[in-house]
Write an enzyme that holds these catalytic residues in place. Structure first.
Site, mmCIF file in Angstrom:
data_model
loop_
_atom_site.group_PDB
_atom_site.id
_atom_site.type_symbol
_atom_site.label_atom_id
_atom_site.label_comp_id
_atom_site.label_asym_id
_atom_site.label_seq_id
_atom_site.Cartn_x
_atom_site.Cartn_y
_atom_site.Cartn_z
ATOM 1 C CE LYS A 79 3.568 0.994 2.444
ATOM 2 N NZ LYS A 79 4.244 0.774 1.475
ATOM 3 C CB SER A 154 4.865 4.836 0.672
ATOM 4 O OG SER A 154 5.146 3.226 0.431
ATOM 5 C CB SER A 178 7.813 1.752 -0.245
ATOM 6 O OG SER A 178 7.327 3.037 -1.019
HETATM 7 N N1 GLN Z 1 8.861 6.729 -3.708
HETATM 8 C C1 GLN Z 1 8.320 5.949 -4.745
HETATM 9 C C2 GLN Z 1 7.115 6.629 -5.128
HETATM 10 O O1 GLN Z 1 6.534 7.391 -4.368
HETATM 11 C C3 GLN Z 1 8.212 4.584 -4.308
HETATM 12 C C4 GLN Z 1 7.019 4.400 -3.403
HETATM 13 C C5 GLN Z 1 6.803 2.843 -3.307
HETATM 14 O O2 GLN Z 1 7.702 2.001 -3.409
HETATM 15 N N2 GLN Z 1 5.658 2.271 -2.973
HETATM 16 O O3 GLN Z 1 6.461 6.098 -5.988
#
Ligand code: GLN
Length: 498
Positions: A79, A154, A178
């Site tokens: 990532k 994400s 994420s």
């Molecule tokens: N969907 C969550 C957010 O938008 C988690 C994102 C993540 O785990 N980086 O914050």
């Protein structure tokens, strides 16, 4: 069996046994990327030449009988939130479009030492904020099961590239789900380890008390192997835990005896899609057939998890992202153009302040700006006690709920997401509905406990569904063994998109 459909564990074994070379394996995945990625859009950068060079070096070392690392020749993707030395690390943001870190993240260095082969960097929501991968400044990634749908976020690039056979493993990050959410939506396996289990040094920070690195793969065995390589204390990350790393890859296939699984009644109360609920209930029957006992538990503060998470995450992000001002880090506005345009007559900003404002306005996308503003507001004098301090207290209550539940059960089981993947664009205008879809995953980040998503079925529309398992902090071994039991008894994880 094609190499691109072979699990990471089997690829490593085949490399050791000389059934294939690292160059052959790297070539297969690079060809697959050339063929498939134009329609999926998982990769931000493909490092084909560097990967082949790395693979050649590993083959040559092995051929001369020299020792090689534990993952020697295993290709994987990263990532783009993980710092890679002298290679762009964009975080999916214009702000870091031209950033090339002078160092490797500890996790990247460990993979390098283990002789993994780096295929490239994959897409993500900007600064890991989002659940659909649509907040990337560069491109949308599509779900390999249905190109009209989001892959989740994400770490959407990570899950999509593994699901599409473009990498056997990808390393993502999980602040509120994420790793697990995109894994669920793309039909692959994603692990968020205990907070501190893997060093965060060189992971670009979003919310430092919640962020954790985690592997995405096609099976529990594969993520167990990767955890074994990545876990461990790091003096460069003061929050990394100084405890021995169990041999996860060797114990993962030992079934758990007298397993008691907890289901939280709050997780089945509202908003859960019918197909998701049926798949999760069917998974519970599989566990019962394996001898497990299912017990209902209560997590009374579960309804407050999303609110608590979004206060804490936004507060921490507003502080962490203060460093991107065009001076310390990140995009800087065109200063000569700014000076030529002159100041706005009704502001009293100095040119330096104006430069900060313009750099941040140009560098950050709308979701990141929204969170910086929410966090700054919640931390400001007069509001701090009402929001941030209150959220910390609720965080403690949530942790106590889980501690209590884990006195009665070994693992908690439930859905990862309330629905399967939705269409691209469907929730872009409605950030709140996107936040609400995080309700099952954020608790593990608030408490620090490990959690995993494993495929457990499909909707009537053919989209994958994920099963969520959670364990007490530092009990990854139990979590992985429990998750493997399910995969060993089912074949959901072996299905591939056509
Ligand atoms: N969907 C969550 C957010 O938008 C988690 C994102 C993540 O785990 N980086 O914050």
């Amino acid at each position: 069996m094609q190499l691109t459909e072979t699990s990471a564990v089997d690829l490593v074994e085949g490399l050791q046994a000389g059934r294939w070379t690292a160059v052959e394996v790297a070539r297969s995945f690079l060809e697959r990327i050339s063929g498939k990625d134009p329609e999926i859009g998982a990769f931000l950068q493909v490092h084909a030449d560097a990967a082949l060079e790395q693979a050649e070096r590993i083959d040559a070392r092995r051929a001369t009988g020299k020792s090689v690392g534990k993952l020697a020749g295993l290709p994987l993707s990263l990532k783009d939130v993980l710092c890679t030395r002298s290679q762009p690390t964009t975080c999916g943001s214009r702000m870091l479009e031209n950033f090339q870190p002078p160092f490797d993240a500890t996790s990247v260095a460990k993979l390098r030492d283990a002789d993994a082969v780096f295929l490239g960097k994959v897409n993500m929501d900007e600064f890991a904020m989002g659940s659909s991968c649509e907040n990337s400044a560069f491109q949308a990634t599509r779900n390999p099961w249905n190109l009209e749908c989001i892959p989740g976020g994400s770490s959407g690039g990570s899950a999509a590239c593994v699901a599409a056979g473009m990498a056997p493993i990808s390393i993502g990050s999980d602040t509120g789900g994420s790793v697990r959410q995109p894994a669920a939506l793309c039909g692959v396996t994603g692990l968020k380890p205990t907070y501190g289990r893997i060093s965060r040094y060189g992971l670009v920070a979003f919310a430092s008390s919640l962020d954790q690195i985690g592997p995405v793969g096609t099976s529990v065995r594969d993520v167990a192997l990767l955890l074994e390589v990545l876990a461990g204390h790091d003096p460069l990350d003061s929050t990394s835990i100084d405890a021995p790393v169990p041999p996860y890859s060797q114990t993962v296939e030992q079934p758990l005896k007298n397993l008691t699984l907890g289901i939280a009644k709050e997780h089945f109360e509202s908003g859960l899609d019918g197909d998701v609920e049926s798949a999760v209930r069917e998974a519970l029957r599989v566990y019962e057939s394996l001898g497990a006992t299912i017990k209902e538990v209560s997590l009374p503060h579960a309804p407050h998890a999303v609110g608590t998470y979004y206060i804490i995450a936004c507060c921490e992000c507003s502080s962490n992202l203060a460093r991107y001002d065009g001076v310390h880090y990140g995009h800087r506005t065109d200063v000569s153009q700014m000076l030529a345009e002159g100041g706005n007559s009704n502001d009293d900003l100095t040119p330096l302040e104006r430069m900060y404002c313009r750099s941040r306005a140009e560098g950050f996308g709308p979701e990141v700006k929204r969170r910086i503003m929410l966090g700054t507001y919640a931390l400001s004098a007069g509001y701090y006690d009402a929001y941030y301090l209150q959220a910390l207290k609720v965080r403690r209550l949530i942790r106590q709920d889980f501690d209590k539940a884990f006195e009665e059960v070994d693992l908690l089981v439930g859905p990862v997401m309330p629905t399967a993947a939705y269409k691209l664009g469907e929730k872009v205008e409605d950030p709140l509905s996107m936040y609400l879809s995080d309700l099952f995953t954020v608790s593990a980040n608030l408490t620090g406990q490990p959690a995993i998503s494993v495929p457990c079925g499909f909707t009537s529309g053919g989209l994958p569904i994920g099963l969520h398992l959670q364990a007490p902090p530092m009990e990854e071994e139990r979590l992985l063994r429990g998750a493997w039991m399910f995969q060993n008894a089912t074949d959901w994880h072996q299905r591939r998109p056509q």
